[in-house]
Design an enzyme around this catalytic site. Structure first.
Site, PDB file in Angstrom:
ATOM      1  CB  SER A 146      13.532   0.611   3.877  1.00  0.00           C
ATOM      2  OG  SER A 146      13.155   1.269   2.685  1.00  0.00           O
ATOM      3  CE  LYS A 147      13.929   5.896   9.380  1.00  0.00           C
ATOM      4  NZ  LYS A 147      15.328   5.480   9.428  1.00  0.00           N
ATOM      5  NE  ARG A 148      13.700   2.450  -0.770  1.00  0.00           N
ATOM      6  CZ  ARG A 148      13.055   1.488  -1.409  1.00  0.00           C
ATOM      7  NH1 ARG A 148      12.203   1.776  -2.352  1.00  0.00           N
ATOM      8  NH2 ARG A 148      13.266   0.224  -1.094  1.00  0.00           N
ATOM      9  CG  HIS A 149       8.550   0.225   1.409  1.00  0.00           C
ATOM     10  ND1 HIS A 149       9.830  -0.176   1.670  1.00  0.00           N
ATOM     11  CD2 HIS A 149       8.256  -0.200   0.161  1.00  0.00           C
ATOM     12  CE1 HIS A 149      10.302  -0.835   0.617  1.00  0.00           C
ATOM     13  NE2 HIS A 149       9.367  -0.862  -0.309  1.00  0.00           N
ATOM     14  N   GLY A 150       7.147   4.192   3.756  1.00  0.00           N
ATOM     15  CA  GLY A 150       6.226   4.858   4.679  1.00  0.00           C
ATOM     16  C   GLY A 150       6.600   4.508   6.106  1.00  0.00           C
TER      17      GLY A 150
END
Ligand code: GLU
Length: 487
Positions: A254-258
């Protein structure tokens, strides 16, 4: 003769084009190319609130950028169009009429409140909420009367009871579902728009799709789709549900991973061939331990039976490594073109470039090529040419300037440099040997203090190249700023 393989990528244009979508598109493309079949791209835009033309454009652009071309579908056409679901509503309507006439689908007039109460009651009993089938057997007259009254309705499929729905998934193996848990689901909503599970079946059947290759998250939709294939009298295609892509922490990417969208990777200066190579390895396991594959090799070697059941982990280090490999194949002009937007964004290059400036920037980028794994990294690599923030990066580096011989080395280098007619990589190179001889010091004690005084770090491209790129004035002023020059 065996049947021609026909596969499809069917994105919903509801947001940025996720790399998971690109991986599904790629696997379909590779399967089609490998088997000499056809690859179709269809747009699933029946969710009108969330679908946008912009997102569709992004998907098309990204596919083209990745070199994932399609044989039939949006833009290119084909025999089974149109290829955008909102342009196929008339087709779905005809099938709905047929299903209603055959008693395989029915009108449901239950209100949202009734449905909610039913669901609550089931959940309280610890049951999976499934529509009770209350309207399944409404007398014909009642249905006609309600329709005449203009009561809102949805259309539901009459799912056979007490059946086991089986799938021999090419990736997940044999999977079974209980038809009673599937229930009589909605196929046409109260606004008259058919739902995804319904459209997808009609489209895949009419487009003669032989293999449905898609993300694992659609496995739970598959029993519903199979009920529909049977009700509509269509042949069921083969299914291959490809595992999720997880981040390094093993949680869903997800976005958290970049960066998660293809566009973001393009904007960061990754190369399409590298991304394709990397995405192919997210779930597909080649036979040997080769990791770099040309597109032709991927096409030749790809096979669904080597697509792994366990989740793929998105390893950014691996992507960077693969990208670096592809970057090394670029010539100076190509590398410069990839890096220029990043230099401009950082304010290191003007929008309008004259020839001299362009050549200088190009030489600088080329000199730094071993230190850049993707385009955007260029700004960090060349920062030392543009800022005065180049103090030794750590104690070990600072210690280089504390060597006893450092002042003499820097002083002699400064003098020699000022004496040169022209400062180029070639004219600078002999100076280092000259200093070694003149001061009777080893190479390391010449190169290191000069490098640290000029760049603040102990590693980098050849020192003569750095000096030439920096130019005499800047080099002299940095040597002076070291405070080590002798009078
Ligand atoms: N439109 C669906 C999605 O974007 C794909 C459905 C499918 O491949 O069957 O998730």
């Amino acid at each position: 003769m065996s049947q021609e393989v026909r596969v499809r990528f069917a994105p919903s244009p509801t947001g940025p084009f996720h790399i998971g979508g690109a991986r599904s598109a790629l696997f379909n493309y590779l399967e089609a190319k490998h088997t000499g079949g056809k690859f179709i791209v269809r747009i699933e835009d029946t969710d009108r609130k969330r679908s946008t033309a912009e997102s569709e454009e992004n998907i098309k652009e990204a596919l083209k950028w990745l070199g994932i071309t399609w044989d039939e579908g949006i833009d290119v056409g084909g025999n089974d169009g149109p290829y955008r679901q909102t342009e196929r509503l008339e087709i779905y309507r005809k099938y709905t009429e047929k299903l209603l006439a055959e008693g395989k689908a029915y009108y449901c007039f239950c209100t949202p409140e009734e449905l909610e109460a039913e669901k609550e009651a089931q959940m309280q009993k610890g049951e999976t909420p499934v529509y009770s089938g209350k309207c399944r057997n409404l007398p014909k007259e009642t249905v006609e009367q309600y329709l005449k009254e203009g009561r809102p309705y949805v259309i539901r499929i009459a799912t056979p009871k007490d059946e086991t729905i089986e799938i021999d998934d090419l990736v997940r193996g044999h999977v079974t579902f209980d038809s009673n848990k599937v229930g009589d689901f909605v196929i046409v909503k109260s606004d008259g728009i058919p739902v995804y599970n319904y459209c997808v079946v009609i489209d895949d059947a009419l487009m003669h799709i032989t293999h449905v290759i898609r993300a694992e998250e659609h496995l739970s939709n598959t029993p519903r789709q199979i009920v529909l294939y049977h009700a509509l009298g269509f042949d069921v295609p083969k299914f291959a549900h490809v595992s999720l892509i997880l981040g390094a922490d093993k949680k869903k990417m997800s976005k958290r991973h970049g960066a998660t969208s293809v566009q973001q990777y393009r904007d960061l200066g990754y190369l399409p061939d590298a991304l394709v190579n990397f995405l192919a390895l997210l779930g597909w396991t080649p036979e040997g331990d080769q990791e770099i594959f040309t597109r032709d090799e991927l096409i030749q070697q790809f096979s669904l039976d080597r697509v792994a059941k366990n989740p793929a982990v998105f390893d950014i280090e691996k992507l960077n490594w693969i990208n670096f490999h592809y970057m090394k194949q670029l010539d100076a002009d190509q590398l410069f073109a990839l890096c220029l937007p990043h230099l401009q964004k950082a304010g290191y290059a003007p929008e309008e470039l004259d020839e001299t400036k362009k050549q200088w920037l190009k030489d600088m980028v080329w000199a730094m090529r071993e230190h850049v794994q993707y385009g955007a990294q260029i700004t960090d690599a060349v920062k030392l040419f543009f800022t005065d923030d180049y103090a030794p990066e750590n104690e070990e580096t600072a210690a280089v300037l504390k060597e006893e011989t450092a002042p003499a080395v820097l002083t002699m280098f400064c003098q020699e440099l000022q004496a040169l007619d022209d400062v180029t990589a070639d004219t600078v190179q002999p100076l280092f040997k000259k200093i070694q001889k003149g001061l009777k010091v080893k190479g390391k004690f010449v190169y290191m203090p000069i490098r640290v005084a000029l760049t603040g770090v102990m590693h980098g491209p050849d020192l003569n190249v750095i000096v030439a790129l920096m130019g005499r004035d800047k080099v002299v002023s940095r040597l002076q700023a070291s405070g080590l020059l002798q009078a």
